[in-house]
Design a protein around this motif. Structure first.
Motif, PDB file in Angstrom:
ATOM      1  N   LYS A  58      11.077  35.042  61.357  1.00  0.00           N
ATOM      2  CA  LYS A  58      11.116  34.637  60.108  1.00  0.00           C
ATOM      3  C   LYS A  58      10.325  35.594  59.116  1.00  0.00           C
ATOM      4  N   SER A  59      10.221  36.911  59.387  1.00  0.00           N
ATOM      5  CA  SER A  59       9.629  37.846  58.714  1.00  0.00           C
ATOM      6  C   SER A  59      10.723  38.895  58.181  1.00  0.00           C
ATOM      7  N   GLY A  60      12.110  38.587  58.230  1.00  0.00           N
ATOM      8  CA  GLY A  60      12.894  39.653  57.442  1.00  0.00           C
ATOM      9  C   GLY A  60      13.431  40.484  58.756  1.00  0.00           C
ATOM     10  N   THR A  61      13.642  39.796  60.000  1.00  0.00           N
ATOM     11  CA  THR A  61      14.194  40.700  61.042  1.00  0.00           C
ATOM     12  C   THR A  61      15.658  41.174  61.005  1.00  0.00           C
ATOM     13  N   ILE A  62      16.497  40.087  60.276  1.00  0.00           N
ATOM     14  CA  ILE A  62      17.848  40.426  60.296  1.00  0.00           C
ATOM     15  C   ILE A  62      18.044  41.322  59.347  1.00  0.00           C
ATOM     16  N   TRP A  63      17.364  41.342  58.240  1.00  0.00           N
ATOM     17  CA  TRP A  63      17.528  42.345  56.811  1.00  0.00           C
ATOM     18  C   TRP A  63      17.190  43.733  57.593  1.00  0.00           C
ATOM     19  N   ARG A 138       5.313  39.560  56.955  1.00  0.00           N
ATOM     20  CA  ARG A 138       5.584  39.098  55.896  1.00  0.00           C
ATOM     21  C   ARG A 138       4.694  37.960  55.594  1.00  0.00           C
ATOM     22  N   SER A 146       9.726  29.292  55.913  1.00  0.00           N
ATOM     23  CA  SER A 146      11.114  29.785  56.326  1.00  0.00           C
ATOM     24  C   SER A 146      11.434  29.153  57.928  1.00  0.00           C
ATOM     25  N   TYR A 204       7.777  42.640  54.183  1.00  0.00           N
ATOM     26  CA  TYR A 204       8.722  42.194  53.665  1.00  0.00           C
ATOM     27  C   TYR A 204       8.774  42.215  51.983  1.00  0.00           C
ATOM     28  N   CYS A 238      22.573  45.819  51.609  1.00  0.00           N
ATOM     29  CA  CYS A 238      21.407  45.045  52.228  1.00  0.00           C
ATOM     30  C   CYS A 238      20.372  44.158  51.286  1.00  0.00           C
ATOM     31  N   MET A 243      24.347  40.829  51.518  1.00  0.00           N
ATOM     32  CA  MET A 243      24.157  40.158  52.644  1.00  0.00           C
ATOM     33  C   MET A 243      25.020  38.836  52.585  1.00  0.00           C
ATOM     34  N   ARG A 263      18.723  32.218  53.803  1.00  0.00           N
ATOM     35  CA  ARG A 263      18.288  31.009  53.286  1.00  0.00           C
ATOM     36  C   ARG A 263      18.219  31.242  51.526  1.00  0.00           C
ATOM     37  N   LYS A 264      16.842  31.550  51.364  1.00  0.00           N
ATOM     38  CA  LYS A 264      16.594  31.921  49.877  1.00  0.00           C
ATOM     39  C   LYS A 264      16.203  33.386  49.573  1.00  0.00           C
ATOM     40  N   GLY A 265      15.583  34.088  50.729  1.00  0.00           N
ATOM     41  CA  GLY A 265      15.169  35.609  50.525  1.00  0.00           C
ATOM     42  C   GLY A 265      14.510  35.768  49.318  1.00  0.00           C
TER      43      GLY A 265
HETATM   44  P1  A3P Z   1      13.644  32.492  53.674  1.00  0.00           P
HETATM   45  O1  A3P Z   1      13.884  31.425  54.880  1.00  0.00           O
HETATM   46  O2  A3P Z   1      12.510  32.301  53.207  1.00  0.00           O
HETATM   47  O3  A3P Z   1      14.999  32.642  53.036  1.00  0.00           O
HETATM   48  P2  A3P Z   1      14.338  36.519  60.198  1.00  0.00           P
HETATM   49  O4  A3P Z   1      15.521  37.571  60.100  1.00  0.00           O
HETATM   50  O5  A3P Z   1      13.203  36.958  60.857  1.00  0.00           O
HETATM   51  O6  A3P Z   1      14.643  35.465  60.920  1.00  0.00           O
HETATM   52  O7  A3P Z   1      14.129  36.128  58.648  1.00  0.00           O
HETATM   53  C1  A3P Z   1      14.752  35.360  57.722  1.00  0.00           C
HETATM   54  C2  A3P Z   1      14.122  35.505  56.370  1.00  0.00           C
HETATM   55  O8  A3P Z   1      14.618  36.646  55.854  1.00  0.00           O
HETATM   56  C3  A3P Z   1      14.837  34.090  55.589  1.00  0.00           C
HETATM   57  O9  A3P Z   1      13.775  34.017  54.545  1.00  0.00           O
HETATM   58  C4  A3P Z   1      16.074  34.898  55.046  1.00  0.00           C
HETATM   59  O10 A3P Z   1      16.486  34.370  53.697  1.00  0.00           O
HETATM   60  C5  A3P Z   1      15.176  36.459  54.699  1.00  0.00           C
HETATM   61  N1  A3P Z   1      15.971  37.372  54.561  1.00  0.00           N
HETATM   62  C6  A3P Z   1      17.321  38.148  55.280  1.00  0.00           C
HETATM   63  N2  A3P Z   1      17.808  38.851  54.684  1.00  0.00           N
HETATM   64  C7  A3P Z   1      17.265  39.214  53.425  1.00  0.00           C
HETATM   65  C8  A3P Z   1      17.748  40.031  52.518  1.00  0.00           C
HETATM   66  N3  A3P Z   1      18.482  40.874  52.407  1.00  0.00           N
HETATM   67  N4  A3P Z   1      16.763  39.966  51.281  1.00  0.00           N
HETATM   68  C9  A3P Z   1      15.684  39.026  51.277  1.00  0.00           C
HETATM   69  N5  A3P Z   1      15.403  38.289  52.276  1.00  0.00           N
HETATM   70  C10 A3P Z   1      16.122  38.302  53.349  1.00  0.00           C
END
Ligand code: A3P
Length: 301
Positions: A58-63, A138, A146, A204, A238, A243, A263-265
């Motif tokens: 939950k620290s921005g991995t997918i990002w 993060r 998150s 993050y 991105c 996204m 989710r909220k980002g």
């Molecule tokens: P929130 O739940 O606070 O919205 P992970 O990929 O490590 O599981 O992290 C998920 C968190 O990164 C989620 O946070 C998600 O919304 C946020 N996130 C993913 N892509 C993002 C982006 N492009 N900009 C900002 N936050 C992003």
């Protein structure tokens, strides 16, 4: 039949199961065969072209997965699922993701995701090839919120937490009842290696503050310098809005269920959930652990 090493039964709301894999607690649905995962990690042959995106969940991995994929593909935007493009090492032994289970066969450059601690992440190969790691940290208050929302969404298919928010942050930071062990140990383990030439330590909150500069930094670290045009395109695609235009790329599928990671980002969502008492406990029991390390976070922007 081996049984989970840890079975956390907090109360009537939750019964989460974890295996111990090389000292890390990994949810059973991620690694249903802990011996196999432990072998995969221990025998992993790194290649010089390998890149790992590493985080505490939950620290921005997918990002960052999406960002590095676009850096390697000159700003291309695709509808293909992120886990096919940047596979998750710990998930690779799960039959759920059978079609890309054997990461050893993936051609270079292999872009991968992992939540492993510095101490056990694959580092070596018989020819001594070193790979690159991009670590994203993060602020732990937003991580807790998150993580809570994510694990509640997993509860619907039996692998998550279904209790109240009030006790969740305490499980997460103190009692060691969530996956990949404690936040502070994870982050500090990587922080110690922030100056290693093959480690890029990012935050993050810095990605939120100035994405173009962080994309440029990442591209240079990967020896993929990009034109300003492509950096701008990647930044747009991105961003959170970019996204969320096609969420199907970021869905996690488990059995019949799916949940979106986006989710909220934002930075500072914790303020909507933390009571003053919780905040005080968190400062005392979590943030005190990083005092004196020069690792600091923004808690609002
Ligand atoms: P929130 O739940 O606070 O919205 P992970 O990929 O490590 O599981 O992290 C998920 C968190 O990164 C989620 O946070 C998600 O919304 C946020 N996130 C993913 N892509 C993002 C982006 N492009 N900009 C900002 N936050 C992003």
């Amino acid at each position: 039949e081996s049984l989970p090493v840890f079975q956390v039964k907090v109360n009537e709301w939750t019964s989460e199961k974890y295996f111990d894999v090389l000292g890390m607690k990994i949810p059973v649905f991620v690694a249903p065969n802990p011996k196999l995962l432990s072998d995969v990690i221990s025998n992993f042959q790194t290649r010089a072209e390998d890149v790992f995106v590493v985080t505490y969940p939950k620290s921005g991995t997918i990002w960052m997965q999406e960002t590095i994929w676009q850096i390697y593909n000159n700003g291309e935007n695709t509808s293909k699922n992120i886990f096919e493009r940047v596979p998750f090492l710990e998930f690779s032994t799960s039959p759920i993701l059978g079609e890309f289970a054997d990461i050893a066969k993936v051609p270079s450059p292999r872009l991968m995701k992992s939540h492993l601690s510095y101490s056990i992440i694959p580092k070596g190969s018989s020819d001594g090839a070193k790979c690159k790691y991009i670590y994203i940290a993060r602020n732990p208050k937003d991580v807790a919120v998150s993580y809570f929302h994510f694990t509640v969404s997993l509860a619907s298919f039996g692998n998550g937490y279904n209790g109240p928010w009030e006790i969740f942050p305490m499980l997460y930071c103190i009692s060691l009842t969530v996956g990949w062990n404690k936040w502070n140990d994870h982050v500090l383990g990587w922080w110690k290696h922030k100056d290693d030439p093959n480690v890029l330590f990012l935050k993050y909150e810095d990605l939120k503050k100035d994405l173009p500069s962080q994309v440029r930094l990442t591209a240079n670290f990967l020896n993929k310098p990009l034109s300003e045009d492509i950096i701008n395109r990647i930044t747009e695609q991105c961003s959170f809005n970019g996204m969320t235009k096609d969420l199907s790329r970021y869905m996690v599928h488990v059995n019949e269920s799916q949940t979106s990671i986006l989710r909220k980002g934002v930075v500072g969502d914790w303020k909507n959930s933390f009571t003053p008492e919780l905040n005080e406990r968190f400062e005392k029991e979590v943030l005190s652990k990083i005092e004196g390390t020069r690792l600091e976070f923004d808690f609002e922007l």
